[in-house]
Design a protein around this motif. Structure first.
Motif, PDB file in Angstrom:
ATOM      1  N   PRO A  33      -0.530  10.195  -8.778  1.00 30.99           N
ATOM      2  CA  PRO A  33      -1.211   9.680  -7.585  1.00 30.99           C
ATOM      3  C   PRO A  33      -2.071  10.710  -6.864  1.00 30.99           C
ATOM      4  O   PRO A  33      -3.087  10.355  -6.250  1.00 30.99           O
ATOM      5  CB  PRO A  33      -0.055   9.189  -6.708  1.00 30.99           C
ATOM      6  CG  PRO A  33       1.002   8.784  -7.690  1.00 30.99           C
ATOM      7  CD  PRO A  33       0.907   9.827  -8.772  1.00 30.99           C
TER       8      PRO A  33
ATOM      9  N   THR B 124       4.920   7.306  -2.060  1.00 32.96           N
ATOM     10  CA  THR B 124       3.604   7.203  -2.682  1.00 32.96           C
ATOM     11  C   THR B 124       2.683   6.349  -1.822  1.00 32.96           C
ATOM     12  O   THR B 124       3.054   5.230  -1.431  1.00 32.96           O
ATOM     13  CB  THR B 124       3.717   6.590  -4.091  1.00 32.96           C
ATOM     14  OG1 THR B 124       4.610   7.379  -4.877  1.00 32.96           O
ATOM     15  CG2 THR B 124       2.357   6.528  -4.766  1.00 32.96           C
ATOM     16  N   GLN B 125       1.503   6.866  -1.537  1.00 35.24           N
ATOM     17  CA  GLN B 125       0.470   6.125  -0.822  1.00 35.24           C
ATOM     18  C   GLN B 125      -0.561   5.616  -1.827  1.00 35.24           C
ATOM     19  O   GLN B 125      -1.024   6.360  -2.682  1.00 35.24           O
ATOM     20  CB  GLN B 125      -0.210   7.016   0.215  1.00 35.24           C
ATOM     21  CG  GLN B 125       0.737   7.577   1.265  1.00 35.24           C
ATOM     22  CD  GLN B 125       1.369   6.486   2.112  1.00 35.24           C
ATOM     23  OE1 GLN B 125       0.691   5.543   2.542  1.00 35.24           O
ATOM     24  NE2 GLN B 125       2.667   6.604   2.349  1.00 35.24           N
ATOM     25  N   ILE B 126      -0.935   4.347  -1.716  1.00 39.75           N
ATOM     26  CA  ILE B 126      -1.785   3.680  -2.694  1.00 39.75           C
ATOM     27  C   ILE B 126      -3.190   3.508  -2.109  1.00 39.75           C
ATOM     28  O   ILE B 126      -3.339   2.982  -0.997  1.00 39.75           O
ATOM     29  CB  ILE B 126      -1.189   2.310  -3.072  1.00 39.75           C
ATOM     30  CG1 ILE B 126       0.228   2.494  -3.629  1.00 39.75           C
ATOM     31  CG2 ILE B 126      -2.083   1.573  -4.066  1.00 39.75           C
ATOM     32  CD1 ILE B 126       1.078   1.240  -3.584  1.00 39.75           C
ATOM     33  N   PRO B 127      -4.235   3.921  -2.817  1.00 39.97           N
ATOM     34  CA  PRO B 127      -5.594   3.787  -2.290  1.00 39.97           C
ATOM     35  C   PRO B 127      -6.052   2.337  -2.253  1.00 39.97           C
ATOM     36  O   PRO B 127      -5.562   1.489  -3.004  1.00 39.97           O
ATOM     37  CB  PRO B 127      -6.435   4.609  -3.270  1.00 39.97           C
ATOM     38  CG  PRO B 127      -5.654   4.602  -4.541  1.00 39.97           C
ATOM     39  CD  PRO B 127      -4.209   4.584  -4.135  1.00 39.97           C
TER      40      PRO B 127
ATOM     41  N   THR C 203       0.805  -1.214   0.000  1.00 37.06           N
ATOM     42  CA  THR C 203       0.000   0.000   0.000  1.00 37.06           C
ATOM     43  C   THR C 203       0.843   1.271   0.000  1.00 37.06           C
ATOM     44  O   THR C 203       0.281   2.373   0.050  1.00 37.06           O
ATOM     45  CB  THR C 203      -0.924   0.035   1.226  1.00 37.06           C
ATOM     46  OG1 THR C 203      -0.121  -0.067   2.412  1.00 37.06           O
ATOM     47  CG2 THR C 203      -1.937  -1.107   1.172  1.00 37.06           C
TER      48      THR C 203
ATOM     49  N   ALA D 149      -4.466   1.303  -7.536  1.00 34.77           N
ATOM     50  CA  ALA D 149      -5.184   0.884  -6.331  1.00 34.77           C
ATOM     51  C   ALA D 149      -4.745  -0.514  -5.933  1.00 34.77           C
ATOM     52  O   ALA D 149      -4.239  -1.286  -6.753  1.00 34.77           O
ATOM     53  CB  ALA D 149      -6.700   0.901  -6.575  1.00 34.77           C
TER      54      ALA D 149
ATOM     55  N   GLY E 213      -4.739   8.596  -4.334  1.00 37.19           N
ATOM     56  CA  GLY E 213      -3.606   8.344  -3.449  1.00 37.19           C
ATOM     57  C   GLY E 213      -2.863   9.627  -3.147  1.00 37.19           C
ATOM     58  O   GLY E 213      -3.448  10.726  -3.163  1.00 37.19           O
ATOM     59  N   LYS E 214      -1.578   9.500  -2.907  1.00 34.09           N
ATOM     60  CA  LYS E 214      -0.785  10.676  -2.587  1.00 34.09           C
ATOM     61  C   LYS E 214       0.672  10.396  -2.905  1.00 34.09           C
ATOM     62  O   LYS E 214       1.165   9.285  -2.689  1.00 34.09           O
ATOM     63  CB  LYS E 214      -0.926  11.021  -1.097  1.00 34.09           C
ATOM     64  CG  LYS E 214      -0.204  12.294  -0.673  1.00 34.09           C
ATOM     65  CD  LYS E 214      -0.433  12.591   0.806  1.00 34.09           C
ATOM     66  CE  LYS E 214       0.266  13.867   1.228  1.00 34.09           C
ATOM     67  NZ  LYS E 214       0.062  14.163   2.674  1.00 34.09           N
TER      68      LYS E 214
END
Length: 541
Positions: free
Chosen positions: A134, A187-190, A107, A201, A139-140
């Motif tokens: 992202p 990176t943050q993954i939804p 994630t 995702a 995400g971010k």
């Protein structure tokens, strides 16, 4: 891309005759993502002209990989023999070095990137722009420690949801000069599918990792930097061809599938680290899951892998067979073979039917069970076949021959739909082609056969017009073009189009000009009828 739409088909064999009947209906939902005679001469892979010698200012040597920026030898293993000579002709293309780690839950990404970038324009550049997709896709991504040639630079976030990173250059970058941008990114993954069909995702324990890294924007001579955000529907990225050296560390139980080929692997008790070479390609994509099982076929110099959870084995095998068949058909028709030594198919939770990436396609898991119907009344077997073929055709139109997928989506989507029609003609004959043609007509019927131009940007289409016009009316234009200039001339034009624009970017104007060169005729009236915006006052050729 290929999107969710209703059509059904029946296929049966009787003695030596195969009869195929397709009834195609339209699914009143949004957009699709999918997003013979006249053969040419013996296939010779296109080789772009060798560019002029580039200046060699003092630039930072690579620090993430012990490979010189212009050393193309690592990429040879990923290309078939006919394609390898191109490596000697592309020293100016961008080079990405990516080193990153996926966390235990798949994630989050933590990584470093270096980009070798050359100014290929006729004007001086004083700034570079990167897409941070992202931040648009649920995400971010955060970027830190930005440097140019080893010296800190102050990057500026801008545009919708901070989706563009602006990096001012310390010195103006003259035409043909190169520079190195270095940065760290997180990176943050939804965990849910969001806009643009869930291309980015982790859902159902399957990671779809598209557009997760800072990606250099395209600079066009007439438009400048292409930094407008993509529409919520349609493809996300417009990118130049580049080379990728990638090292990814991930949990050991996760099967990693990517663009390109794996060249090395090391393991610890808990992780494995893969080294990947990919290129020339327009993007780098990764999918991962502890549930993936692999099935494999070989076609000439290309190994084809299909990955899916074990309960979707039948669908994975069917997609594998269709991919091999369509690659073989297109290799013959286009006379420029699929260039890579590997082709991968993964299933994900995408809300589209399928999505194309260089050397790899993602198909929705909803169409893998052959005993059910994702769309009522339509067997998944039919849906899986047409979606797979469409995404395979994208390896030529988008992958090999590039285009602005946001402003001129018809150049890859309409042409890919037309290529899918050719597949049905070659594999199943007249009945099969007529069945698929009916589906194109039914798509167009969604707008009551409105005379809407096929050559508009994605954002210019309202409601369900994009799918109806670009995926329905668009391929019928190519059929009409073949009628106007003759089948043999059209086949010669299409083969030349691929050879001439391989690894480059085509436009509506360059496609039209090449078609006119082949037929020795003026196609302006036909393009005005089908392609150009109605208000266009383009002069006659």
């Amino acid at each position: 891309m290929y999107g969710k739409e209703l059509f059904q088909g029946v296929c049966y064999v009787s003695g030596e005759k195969m009869k195929i009947r397709f009834l195609f209906f339209l699914f009143g939902l949004s957009i699709l993502l999918i997003g013979c005679s006249g053969r040419g001469e013996t296939a010779v892979f296109p080789t772009p002209a060798t560019p002029a010698t580039l200046p060699t200012p003092d630039i930072l040597p690579p620090t993430l990989f012990p490979v010189a920026w212009q050393d193309r030898s690592p990429f040879a293993a990923g290309l078939i023999a006919e394609a390898r000579p191109v490596l000697d002709t592309l020293p100016q293309f961008p080079v990405y070095h990516l080193v990153f780690t996926l966390n235990d839950t798949l994630t989050a990404v933590d990584g470093q990137m270096q980009l070798y970038y050359t100014n290929l324009e006729n004007k001086t550049l004083d700034v570079l722009y990167f897409h941070l997709f992202p931040n648009l896709l649920g995400g971010k991504i955060e970027v830190t420690k930005t440097q140019e040639n080893g010296q800190p630079v102050t990057a500026v976030l801008q545009s919708e949801q901070n989706s563009i990173l602006k990096i001012p250059l310390k010195k103006p970058l003259q035409p043909s000069q190169s520079t190195i941008i270095s940065l760290h990114f997180s990176t943050q993954i939804p965990l849910t599918t969001g806009r643009n069909y869930g291309v980015f995702a982790n859902v159902n324990d399957i990671l779809a990792l598209a557009h997760f890294y800072p990606q250099i924007a395209v600079f066009d001579e007439h438009e400048g930097w292409n930094i407008a955000p993509p529409a919520p529907a349609g493809d996300v990225v417009y990118a130049d061809t580049a080379f990728y050296l990638v090292q990814v560390t991930a949990p050991k139980e996760a099967t990693i599938v990517t663009s390109g080929i794996e060249t090395a692997r090391t393991e610890t008790a808990e992780t494995h680290t893969l080294t990947i070479v990919a290129g020339p390609m327009r993007d780098f994509y990764l999918a991962a899951s502890p549930r993936f099982i692999r099935h494999t076929k070989t076609l000439n110099q290309t190994t084809i892998h299909s990955y899916a959870p074990p309960e979707l084995e039948d669908g994975a095998k069917a997609a594998l067979t269709t991919a091999a068949t369509s690659l073989n058909i297109f290799n013959t028709r286009f006379q420029t073979p699929y260039p890579y030594t590997e082709f991968d198919i993964v299933t994900t939770a995408t809300t589209a039917l399928g999505i194309e990436y260089p050397g790899i396609i993602a198909l929705t898991e909803n169409i893998y069970n052959p005993n059910t119907s994702y769309i009522p009344g339509l067997p998944n077997t039919i849906l899986l076949e047409s979606t797979t073929v469409h995404e395979v055709a994208h390896q030529w139109f988008y992958g090999l021959v590039g285009n602005d997928q946001l402003d001129e989506p018809w150049l890859d989507e309409s042409l890919t739909q037309y290529a899918t029609l050719l597949y049905y003609q070659d594999r199943y004959g007249t009945d099969g082609a007529q069945g698929f043609r009916s589906s194109l007509e039914n798509r167009w019927a969604r707008t009551n056969y409105a005379n809407i131009p096929i050559g508009l940007p994605v954002s210019a289409y309202a409601d369900n017009e994009y799918g109806a016009i670009v995926y329905g009316r668009g391929p019928l234009f190519f059929e009409r073009l073949a009628e106007v200039i003759g089948e043999d001339t059209f086949d010669r034009f299409l083969q030349q189009y691929i050879r001439q624009f391989a690894w480059q970017t085509a436009t509506t104007d360059t496609l039209k000009q090449l078609a006119e060169n082949n037929c020795g005729c003026d196609l302006t009236p036909l393009f005005r009828e089908w392609v150009f915006p109605h208000e266009s006052e383009l002069p006659d050729s």
